[in-house]
Design a protein around this motif. Structure first.
Motif, PDB file in Angstrom:
ATOM      1  N   ASP A  81      80.989  52.883  29.368  1.00 58.26           N
ATOM      2  CA  ASP A  81      80.454  51.645  29.930  1.00 58.26           C
ATOM      3  C   ASP A  81      78.937  51.768  30.052  1.00 58.26           C
ATOM      4  N   PRO A  82      78.170  50.817  29.503  1.00 57.94           N
ATOM      5  CA  PRO A  82      76.703  50.898  29.572  1.00 57.94           C
ATOM      6  C   PRO A  82      76.145  51.020  30.986  1.00 57.94           C
ATOM      7  N   GLN A  83      76.889  50.596  31.996  1.00 59.90           N
ATOM      8  CA  GLN A  83      76.406  50.761  33.371  1.00 59.90           C
ATOM      9  C   GLN A  83      76.364  52.230  33.784  1.00 59.90           C
ATOM     10  N   ALA A  84      77.147  53.066  33.135  1.00 66.49           N
ATOM     11  CA  ALA A  84      77.163  54.519  33.346  1.00 66.49           C
ATOM     12  C   ALA A  84      77.499  54.937  34.780  1.00 66.49           C
ATOM     13  N   SER A  85      78.261  54.114  35.497  1.00 68.78           N
ATOM     14  CA  SER A  85      78.608  54.434  36.886  1.00 68.78           C
ATOM     15  C   SER A  85      79.420  55.710  37.003  1.00 68.78           C
ATOM     16  N   LEU A  86      80.338  55.930  36.077  1.00 67.26           N
ATOM     17  CA  LEU A  86      81.166  57.133  36.120  1.00 67.26           C
ATOM     18  C   LEU A  86      80.325  58.377  35.854  1.00 67.26           C
ATOM     19  N   ALA A  87      79.397  58.288  34.935  1.00 66.79           N
ATOM     20  CA  ALA A  87      78.516  59.421  34.636  1.00 66.79           C
ATOM     21  C   ALA A  87      77.628  59.750  35.831  1.00 66.79           C
ATOM     22  N   ILE A  88      77.128  58.723  36.501  1.00 71.70           N
ATOM     23  CA  ILE A  88      76.297  58.941  37.702  1.00 71.70           C
ATOM     24  C   ILE A  88      77.127  59.604  38.785  1.00 71.70           C
ATOM     25  N   TRP A  89      78.360  59.132  38.971  1.00 74.78           N
ATOM     26  CA  TRP A  89      79.273  59.756  39.940  1.00 74.78           C
ATOM     27  C   TRP A  89      79.523  61.210  39.562  1.00 74.78           C
ATOM     28  N   GLY A  90      79.717  61.466  38.272  1.00 82.51           N
ATOM     29  CA  GLY A  90      79.946  62.833  37.805  1.00 82.51           C
ATOM     30  C   GLY A  90      78.772  63.746  38.113  1.00 82.51           C
ATOM     31  N   ASP A  91      77.558  63.232  37.978  1.00 85.08           N
ATOM     32  CA  ASP A  91      76.367  64.017  38.332  1.00 85.08           C
ATOM     33  C   ASP A  91      76.363  64.344  39.820  1.00 85.08           C
ATOM     34  N   ARG A  92      76.710  63.373  40.625  1.00 80.91           N
ATOM     35  CA  ARG A  92      76.741  63.582  42.081  1.00 80.91           C
ATOM     36  C   ARG A  92      77.819  64.607  42.448  1.00 80.91           C
ATOM     37  N   ARG A  93      78.916  64.554  41.750  1.00 79.63           N
ATOM     38  CA  ARG A  93      80.049  65.437  42.025  1.00 79.63           C
ATOM     39  C   ARG A  93      79.786  66.859  41.569  1.00 79.63           C
ATOM     40  N   GLN A  94      78.906  67.043  40.597  1.00 86.49           N
ATOM     41  CA  GLN A  94      78.600  68.350  40.023  1.00 86.49           C
ATOM     42  C   GLN A  94      79.870  69.013  39.485  1.00 86.49           C
ATOM     43  N   LEU A  95      80.513  68.297  38.569  1.00 86.14           N
ATOM     44  CA  LEU A  95      81.723  68.801  37.928  1.00 86.14           C
ATOM     45  C   LEU A  95      81.412  70.018  37.068  1.00 86.14           C
ATOM     46  N   PRO A  96      82.408  70.875  36.826  1.00 84.29           N
ATOM     47  CA  PRO A  96      82.189  72.012  35.934  1.00 84.29           C
ATOM     48  C   PRO A  96      81.672  71.564  34.567  1.00 84.29           C
ATOM     49  N   HIS A  97      82.236  70.483  34.021  1.00 83.19           N
ATOM     50  CA  HIS A  97      81.656  69.858  32.842  1.00 83.19           C
ATOM     51  C   HIS A  97      81.267  68.455  33.274  1.00 83.19           C
ATOM     52  N   PRO A  98      80.118  68.025  32.885  1.00 78.64           N
ATOM     53  CA  PRO A  98      79.703  66.683  33.297  1.00 78.64           C
ATOM     54  C   PRO A  98      80.565  65.620  32.617  1.00 78.64           C
TER      55      PRO A  98
END
Length: 195
Positions: free
Chosen positions: A37-54
């Protein structure tokens, strides 16, 4: 039967809760999340979460099938809220399409367009009632949605403030202690039985 390898959370309408559901299902799947999704909300959440893989940000929907072929674990994809571009190509590349449905007339009026796209993809599709008020009987929502001829999850995602609040902490709705956490565990179990 069994856990699907790849799930796309899809609706041709924005604002139906695709990202919240994708994050929760991705957490339960324990695999890779792709934000298309161009809004990239999930990717931003993933950065905040600091997942083992982004969270993988893949805005070129035409590349989703290629990307999936490179991943050897369960994948959940958050799709854009539009019926445009190569969304059909991306939907053809997954094992299951989960369509979040807000049960109000505005959303029901445009649901058929989403389902027509899913049908063109030829991919198994299920409906997931989303943001259902706590006083609304799940059986009445399920019964009405069954008229579309697709499997309908009997466990709705209820409207809960905790689902919005957990986002700031990098948590998914499936990780919020209480009834919501159990609901998502039951939804995940249902998805695995249906596929």
């Amino acid at each position: 039967m069994g856990q699907p390898k790849t799930i796309a959370v899809f609706s041709g309408k924005g604002g139906v809760g695709k990202t919240t559901i994708a994050a929760a299902l991705g957490t339960l799947a324990g695999g890779t999340l792709i934000d298309a999704d161009p809004q990239a909300s999930l990717a931003i959440w993933g950065d905040r979460r600091q997942l083992p893989h982004p969270v993988i940000l893949e805005l070129a929907l035409s590349r989703v099938a290629t990307r999936l072929a490179q991943i050897n674990e369960p994948v959940v994809i958050d799709t854009p809220g539009v019926l445009a571009g190569a969304v059909l190509e991306a939907l053809r590349a997954v094992d299951l399409i989960v369509v979040p449905v807000l049960f109000d007339q505005l959303n029901i009026d445009v649901l058929q367009q989403t389902l027509d796209t899913a049908e063109l993809a030829g991919t198994q599709t299920v409906l997931l009632p989303n943001r259902v008020h706590h006083r609304t009987a799940a059986t009445s929502v399920t019964k009405e949605l069954q008229e579309y001829g697709l499997p309908v999850c009997p466990i709705p995602v209820r409207e809960r403030a905790s689902y919005r609040d957990c986002w700031a902490d990098g948590l998914s709705a499936a990780e919020v202690a209480g009834a919501g956490q159990q609901d998502f565990a039951d939804i995940w179990a249902w998805i695995q039985e249906v596929v």
